[in-house]
Motif scaffolding. Sequence first.
Motif, short mmCIF file in Angstrom:
data_model
loop_
_atom_site.label_atom_id
_atom_site.label_comp_id
_atom_site.label_asym_id
_atom_site.label_seq_id
_atom_site.Cartn_x
_atom_site.Cartn_y
_atom_site.Cartn_z
N ALA A 109 13.38 15.45 -79.00
CA ALA A 109 14.77 14.99 -79.09
C ALA A 109 15.22 15.11 -80.54
O ALA A 109 14.41 14.98 -81.46
CB ALA A 109 14.88 13.55 -78.62
N ALA A 110 16.49 15.36 -80.71
CA ALA A 110 17.11 15.39 -82.04
C ALA A 110 18.31 14.46 -82.02
O ALA A 110 18.91 14.22 -80.97
CB ALA A 110 17.53 16.81 -82.40
N ILE A 111 18.64 13.95 -83.20
CA ILE A 111 19.74 12.98 -83.32
C ILE A 111 20.83 13.54 -84.21
O ILE A 111 20.56 13.99 -85.33
CB ILE A 111 19.22 11.65 -83.91
CG1 ILE A 111 18.11 11.06 -83.03
CG2 ILE A 111 20.38 10.66 -84.07
CD1 ILE A 111 17.33 9.94 -83.68
N ALA A 112 22.05 13.52 -83.70
CA ALA A 112 23.23 13.87 -84.48
C ALA A 112 24.13 12.64 -84.49
O ALA A 112 24.59 12.20 -83.44
CB ALA A 112 23.95 15.07 -83.86
N SER A 113 24.35 12.07 -85.65
CA SER A 113 25.14 10.85 -85.75
C SER A 113 26.45 11.14 -86.48
O SER A 113 26.57 12.12 -87.21
CB SER A 113 24.35 9.75 -86.44
OG SER A 113 24.06 10.11 -87.77
N TYR A 114 27.39 10.23 -86.29
CA TYR A 114 28.70 10.40 -86.93
C TYR A 114 29.35 9.03 -87.11
O TYR A 114 28.98 8.06 -86.46
CB TYR A 114 29.60 11.31 -86.09
CG TYR A 114 30.00 10.68 -84.77
CD1 TYR A 114 31.16 9.91 -84.67
CD2 TYR A 114 29.20 10.83 -83.65
CE1 TYR A 114 31.50 9.31 -83.47
CE2 TYR A 114 29.54 10.24 -82.45
CZ TYR A 114 30.69 9.48 -82.36
OH TYR A 114 31.04 8.88 -81.18
N SER A 115 30.33 9.01 -88.00
CA SER A 115 31.15 7.81 -88.15
C SER A 115 32.46 8.21 -88.81
O SER A 115 32.60 9.31 -89.35
CB SER A 115 30.43 6.75 -88.99
OG SER A 115 30.28 7.18 -90.33
N ALA A 116 33.41 7.29 -88.77
CA ALA A 116 34.68 7.52 -89.45
C ALA A 116 34.51 7.36 -90.96
O ALA A 116 35.27 7.91 -91.73
CB ALA A 116 35.72 6.53 -88.93
N GLY A 117 33.48 6.63 -91.36
CA GLY A 117 33.21 6.41 -92.78
C GLY A 117 32.28 7.46 -93.37
O GLY A 117 31.91 8.43 -92.72
N ARG A 118 31.87 7.21 -94.59
CA ARG A 118 31.11 8.22 -95.32
C ARG A 118 29.63 8.27 -94.99
O ARG A 118 28.95 9.24 -95.30
CB ARG A 118 31.30 8.02 -96.82
CG ARG A 118 30.83 6.70 -97.34
CD ARG A 118 31.13 6.52 -98.83
NE ARG A 118 30.80 5.19 -99.28
CZ ARG A 118 29.58 4.77 -99.56
NH1 ARG A 118 28.57 5.59 -99.46
NH2 ARG A 118 29.37 3.53 -99.95
N LEU A 119 29.07 7.24 -94.33
CA LEU A 119 27.64 7.21 -94.07
C LEU A 119 27.20 8.05 -92.86
O LEU A 119 26.02 8.26 -92.64
CB LEU A 119 27.14 5.77 -93.90
CG LEU A 119 27.25 4.91 -95.16
CD1 LEU A 119 26.71 3.51 -94.86
CD2 LEU A 119 26.50 5.53 -96.32
N GLY A 120 28.13 8.54 -92.10
CA GLY A 120 27.82 9.48 -91.02
C GLY A 120 26.97 8.90 -89.90
O GLY A 120 26.23 9.63 -89.25
#
Length: 196
Positions: A109-120
């Motif tokens: 498994a691989a993880i792709a994360s995101y956020s509206a802020g800068r830490l992703g």
Amino acid sequence: MADRILIFYGSYRSDRQGIRLADYLVRAFRNRGAEAELIDAKSVDLPMLDRMYKEYPKGEAPPALEALADNIRSADAFVFVTGEYNWGPQPGLKNLTDHFLEEWFWRPAAIASYSAGRLGGAHASVGWHGTLTEMGMVVVSSTLAIGRIGQALDEQGRPTGDGGASLARAFPRFADDLSWWAAAASEHRAKVAPPY
């Protein structure tokens, strides 16, 4: 033979920006020759976990659960696209994954994360790592963390600006890492039965 990769996305929000990243990943993996499919937790719409798939008598699981179990078992690898909610993973994605256990075993498994802020979404990524490991997956070391998601990808999931350029540069290594582990796991499963 092409890798069969399921890309899981878990936001239930009405203004879902992370779907842009999920769509980008589906296209990017397909462009590399993989058979990539999006599994959108909101579309699957499983109820809050009461009984896991394995807790139903054979042939009695709800049809959506049965179909997803078959889909998971036939995959070579998984990508979990997760936003960050209060330093943790999205409840919709966590609920979907918790319906299964043995179906995940012995695949990467691989993880792709995101956020509206800068830490992703880095905090959610760290949380997912332990969860996916506990569920029997090998989590690859390459990750994607996309900050300011609304500026990094347009509505069609095309990279834009510096964030999008960074994503495009990082994706090949991410995909290579997952593909290597998918091939290794597949080859070993063909030779040796899993220990449990």
